[in-house]
Design a protein around this motif. Structure first.
Motif, short mmCIF file in Angstrom:
data_model
loop_
_atom_site.label_atom_id
_atom_site.label_comp_id
_atom_site.label_asym_id
_atom_site.label_seq_id
_atom_site.Cartn_x
_atom_site.Cartn_y
_atom_site.Cartn_z
N ASP A 8 0.80 -1.22 0.00
CA ASP A 8 0.00 0.00 0.00
C ASP A 8 0.84 1.27 0.00
O ASP A 8 0.29 2.37 -0.08
CB ASP A 8 -0.94 0.01 1.20
N GLU A 17 -1.58 3.62 3.15
CA GLU A 17 -2.91 3.49 3.72
C GLU A 17 -2.88 2.87 5.11
O GLU A 17 -3.56 3.33 6.01
CB GLU A 17 -3.80 2.64 2.80
N ARG A 18 -2.10 1.81 5.29
CA ARG A 18 -2.09 1.08 6.55
C ARG A 18 -1.13 1.72 7.56
O ARG A 18 -0.08 2.25 7.19
CB ARG A 18 -1.68 -0.38 6.32
#
Length: 137
Positions: A8, A17-18
C-alpha cells in the motif's frame, strides 16, 4: 535490499494506507534512507526495495523477470564506486566547535505554538526535525 511487503506504500508520494506501512515510511525517513526501485516487482506492487543512505550509491537497476516459480521480479543493480569513495569522506559534526547559543537562538525564534498547533505527535516530530536540521546547517 529485500522484500518489505508493504504493497500500500506509494513511494512517489511517500504515503501509505495502513498504519504499519506509515510507520515503516517514518522509519525510512527518520533514518535518512532513500528507496531507489522505481518499478513494481510483484503483481503491480513495489515490494522488493533497495534502501540506501547516499544518493548515487546504487545504479544500473534492472528488473530481470522471475526466477523459477517465484512471482517476484529479480532485481539487478550495481553499487557505484564513485559514491563508495564519497562515503569514505563523510563529514561528521564536531560538537566541540558548535555555537550552541546561535543554535538555541535560531530554534527560539520559531513560534512553536503556531508551528505545532493542531498536529499529532508524529506530525509535530516531523516539523521539529525539519527546523532542527535547518538550524544545524
Amino acid at each position: 535490499m529485500g522484500d518489505f511487503n508493504h504493497p500500500d506504500i506509494c513511494w512517489r508520494d511517500n504515503t501509505a494506507e495502513r498504519k504499519q506501512s506509515r510507520k515503516f515510511l517514518e522509519c525510512v525517513d527518520d533514518n535518512f534512507l532513500l528507496q531507489v526501485i522505481e518499478e513494481p516487482t510483484r503483481r503491480g506492487a513495489m515490494l522488493d526495495l533497495i534502501l540506501t543512505n547516499k544518493e548515487g550509491l546504487v545504479g544500473d537497476i534492472k528488473l530481470k523477470g522471475s526466477l523459477g516459480c517465484s512471482d517476484h521480479e529479480m532485481v539487478e543493480f550495481r553499487i557505484l564506486r564513485a559514491a563508495r569513495r564519497a562515503l569514505s569522506k563523510l563529514t561528521t559534526l564536531d560538537f566541540s566547535r558548535a555555537d550552541f547559543g546561535l543554535f538555541r537562538d535560531l530554534l527560539g525564534r520559531i513560534p512553536w505554538d503556531k508551528a505545532l498547533e493542531g498536529r499529532g505527535a508524529q506530525d509535530s516530530w516531523l516539523v521539529f526535525k525539519g527546523h532542527l536540521l535547518q538550524a544545524q546547517e
